[in-house]
Design an enzyme around this catalytic site. Structure first.
Site, PDB file in Angstrom:
ATOM      1  CB  CYS A 276      -0.946   0.055   1.036  1.00 31.11           C
ATOM      2  SG  CYS A 276      -2.211  -1.222   1.247  1.00 31.11           S
TER       3      CYS A 276
ATOM      4  CG  HIS B 180      -3.102   3.608   1.662  1.00 34.63           C
ATOM      5  ND1 HIS B 180      -3.528   3.428   0.354  1.00 34.63           N
ATOM      6  CD2 HIS B 180      -2.923   2.547   2.538  1.00 34.63           C
ATOM      7  CE1 HIS B 180      -4.077   1.973   0.457  1.00 34.63           C
ATOM      8  NE2 HIS B 180      -3.655   1.774   1.906  1.00 34.63           N
TER       9      HIS B 180
ATOM     10  CG  ASN C  96      -6.369  -0.646   1.140  1.00 35.36           C
ATOM     11  OD1 ASN C  96      -6.053  -0.279   0.081  1.00 35.36           O
ATOM     12  ND2 ASN C  96      -6.014  -1.038   2.062  1.00 35.36           N
TER      13      ASN C  96
HETATM   14  N1  COA Z   1     -18.635  -8.075   8.866  1.00 35.05           N
HETATM   15  C1  COA Z   1     -19.299  -8.216  10.100  1.00 35.05           C
HETATM   16  N2  COA Z   1     -18.474  -8.760  11.204  1.00 35.05           N
HETATM   17  C2  COA Z   1     -17.079  -8.840  11.114  1.00 35.05           C
HETATM   18  C3  COA Z   1     -16.547  -8.743   9.894  1.00 35.05           C
HETATM   19  C4  COA Z   1     -17.403  -8.250   8.648  1.00 35.05           C
HETATM   20  N3  COA Z   1     -16.884  -7.867   7.513  1.00 35.05           N
HETATM   21  N4  COA Z   1     -15.242  -8.792   9.988  1.00 35.05           N
HETATM   22  C5  COA Z   1     -14.967  -8.937  11.289  1.00 35.05           C
HETATM   23  N5  COA Z   1     -16.155  -9.230  11.772  1.00 35.05           N
HETATM   24  C6  COA Z   1     -16.613  -9.486  13.364  1.00 35.05           C
HETATM   25  C7  COA Z   1     -15.181 -10.117  13.507  1.00 35.05           C
HETATM   26  O1  COA Z   1     -15.376 -11.265  13.419  1.00 35.05           O
HETATM   27  C8  COA Z   1     -15.287  -9.859  15.422  1.00 35.05           C
HETATM   28  O2  COA Z   1     -16.230 -10.769  15.738  1.00 35.05           O
HETATM   29  P1  COA Z   1     -16.209 -11.304  17.286  1.00 35.05           P
HETATM   30  O3  COA Z   1     -16.081 -10.185  18.028  1.00 35.05           O
HETATM   31  O4  COA Z   1     -17.325 -12.062  17.472  1.00 35.05           O
HETATM   32  O5  COA Z   1     -14.939 -12.112  17.363  1.00 35.05           O
HETATM   33  C9  COA Z   1     -15.907  -8.360  15.307  1.00 35.05           C
HETATM   34  O6  COA Z   1     -16.332  -8.239  13.882  1.00 35.05           O
HETATM   35  C10 COA Z   1     -14.643  -7.466  15.563  1.00 35.05           C
HETATM   36  O7  COA Z   1     -13.590  -7.782  15.104  1.00 35.05           O
HETATM   37  P2  COA Z   1     -12.196  -6.918  15.010  1.00 35.05           P
HETATM   38  O8  COA Z   1     -11.082  -7.727  14.175  1.00 35.05           O
HETATM   39  O9  COA Z   1     -11.959  -6.777  16.355  1.00 35.05           O
HETATM   40  O10 COA Z   1     -12.732  -5.492  14.295  1.00 35.05           O
HETATM   41  P3  COA Z   1     -12.209  -4.171  14.254  1.00 35.05           P
HETATM   42  O11 COA Z   1     -12.876  -3.137  15.018  1.00 35.05           O
HETATM   43  O12 COA Z   1     -10.680  -4.221  14.462  1.00 35.05           O
HETATM   44  O13 COA Z   1     -12.302  -3.831  12.858  1.00 35.05           O
HETATM   45  C11 COA Z   1     -11.066  -3.981  10.693  1.00 35.05           C
HETATM   46  C12 COA Z   1     -11.641  -4.777  11.807  1.00 35.05           C
HETATM   47  C13 COA Z   1     -10.178  -4.624   9.860  1.00 35.05           C
HETATM   48  C14 COA Z   1     -11.849  -2.899  10.030  1.00 35.05           C
HETATM   49  C15 COA Z   1      -9.813  -3.133  11.603  1.00 35.05           C
HETATM   50  O14 COA Z   1      -9.157  -3.815  12.493  1.00 35.05           O
HETATM   51  C16 COA Z   1      -8.891  -2.273  10.619  1.00 35.05           C
HETATM   52  O15 COA Z   1      -9.313  -1.362  10.177  1.00 35.05           O
HETATM   53  N6  COA Z   1      -7.665  -2.649  10.583  1.00 35.05           N
HETATM   54  C17 COA Z   1      -6.957  -1.882   9.575  1.00 35.05           C
HETATM   55  C18 COA Z   1      -6.910  -2.850   8.278  1.00 35.05           C
HETATM   56  C19 COA Z   1      -6.301  -2.182   7.394  1.00 35.05           C
HETATM   57  O16 COA Z   1      -6.545  -0.902   7.112  1.00 35.05           O
HETATM   58  N7  COA Z   1      -5.446  -2.929   6.316  1.00 35.05           N
HETATM   59  C20 COA Z   1      -4.936  -2.390   5.352  1.00 35.05           C
HETATM   60  C21 COA Z   1      -3.746  -1.407   5.689  1.00 35.05           C
HETATM   61  S1  COA Z   1      -3.019  -1.085   4.076  1.00 35.05           S
END
Ligand code: COA
Length: 323
Positions: free
Chosen positions: A113, A250, A280
């Site tokens: 990225c 980004h 993204n």
């Molecule tokens: N739809 C619904 N629920 C989802 C889901 C989806 N697409 N993806 C994950 N969940 C659930 C998980 O299973 C978890 O459930 P649980 O509590 O029963 O285990 C719950 O949502 C919370 O998951 P979590 O991973 O803790 O969520 P979060 O608040 O951290 O959000 C991201 C997840 C990926 C959105 C967040 O971590 C994020 O933005 N990270 C950075 C990712 C990124 O930008 N990557 C690219 C960098 S270049």
């Protein structure tokens, strides 16, 4: 001194749009969850015949048109991508051939990225080193092809697309009132390589593999890494957040964008956000956002523009330029 100045910009998106509602029928997710956690409402997905090279070629043609140039004027093509058409040759030579260019040279940069920030910095060094006068810098991706469409934690986040800039060496004074790239800061730390990676490759599994991510771990590091490199570009140029006309981050996640802008003291009115429309798109996200804001008249000649990214590796970096 020579400065690398933006002469043209362009973008290309696949024909097919996939909304969050469309995703609800593929995995256990909801529009509300995706919007609340990421700000993403839709993304574009490459269809048959659409590849990283075809999207990159279309973006490059638009950037050349807007610059009033042809491939005859270009010395070097750099493509930032992690989803090349083939393991080799580079997507850049594929695009070079598609554009009908048989002179000069072309290569890919792989920093996930952060790829476009790395490619801009590389182009700037070739221009200032005298090896190239004009460089096509392209960010192009088809992440849909490396997504595990049964994994709701990753497949909802990414999309496909391409963007391009033409950079041209022009005489500057050395002052920060010059147009062009004023400062860059690049970083990486491979200790984090397993937090965001693809579980295949030519030398390990012999397969392409799928994207895997520990989302929370990425989130945890993103804001401090981004703000560190931005502050380094401020320090190098004697500028502050108040001088910035546009922050073009980004486009990974709305929450990371908002938190970074807040930490830096950059008001949200000065932040270009396209993650809602594109998802993204990895190395393509910054040039797509630049294209959006330059085409709609927000980014104007002479504006001070800050671009930043963080991604797999981890890699991260920032470039400060005057448009
Ligand atoms: N739809 C619904 N629920 C989802 C889901 C989806 N697409 N993806 C994950 N969940 C659930 C998980 O299973 C978890 O459930 P649980 O509590 O029963 O285990 C719950 O949502 C919370 O998951 P979590 O991973 O803790 O969520 P979060 O608040 O951290 O959000 C991201 C997840 C990926 C959105 C967040 O971590 C994020 O933005 N990270 C950075 C990712 C990124 O930008 N990557 C690219 C960098 S270049």
């Amino acid at each position: 001194m020579i400065r690398s100045v933006v002469r043209g910009f362009g973008a290309a998106l696949p024909k097919q749009v996939m909304s969050n509602r469309d995703l609800e029928s593929r995995v256990d997710t909801t529009d509300e969850w995706i919007v609340q956690r990421t700000g993403i409402r839709q993304r574009y997905i490459a269809g048959e015949g659409e590849t990283t090279a075809s999207l990159g070629e279309a973006a490059a043609r638009q950037a050349l048109d807007r610059a009033g140039l042809t491939v005859a004027d270009i010395d070097l093509i750099i493509v930032a991508t992690s989803t090349p058409d083939n393991t080799f040759p580079a997507t850049a030579v594929n695009i070079q051939h598609r554009l009908g260019m048989s002179h000069g040279f072309a290569f890919d940069v792989q920093a996930v990225c952060s790829g476009f920030v790395y490619a801009m910095t590389t182009a700037d060094l070739y221009i200032r080193g005298g090896m190239a006068k004009r460089v096509l810098v392209i960010g192009a991706e088809t992440f849909s092809r490396i997504l595990d469409w049964s994994d709701r934690t990753t497949c909802v986040l990414f999309g496909d697309g391409a963007g391009a800039l033409v950079l041209e060496g022009q005489q500057g004074t050395g002052a920060i009132s010059d147009r062009g790239i004023l400062a860059s800061k690049l970083r990486s730390d491979g200790a984090h390589r397993e937090k965001l990676y693809v579980d295949g490759g030519p030398s390990t599994t012999g397969t392409v593999g799928y994207l895997r991510m520990e989302g929370r771990e990425v989130f945890k590091h993103a804001v401090s890494m981004i703000t560190d490199v931005i502050e380094a570009t401020f320090e190098a140029t004697g500028t502050t957040a108040d001088d910035i006309d546009w922050l073009v981050p980004h486009q990974a996640n709305r929450r990371i964008i908002d938190a970074s802008a807040k930490k830096l003291g950059i008001p949200l009115e000065k932040v270009v956000v396209t993650v809602d429309l594109h998802g993204n798109t990895s190395a393509a996200s910054i040039p797509l956002a630049l294209d959006t804001a330059a085409a709609d008249g927000r980014i104007k000649k002479g504006d001070l523009v800050l671009i930043e990214a963080m991604g797999g590796g981890f890699t991260w970096g920032a470039v400060l330029l005057r448009w």
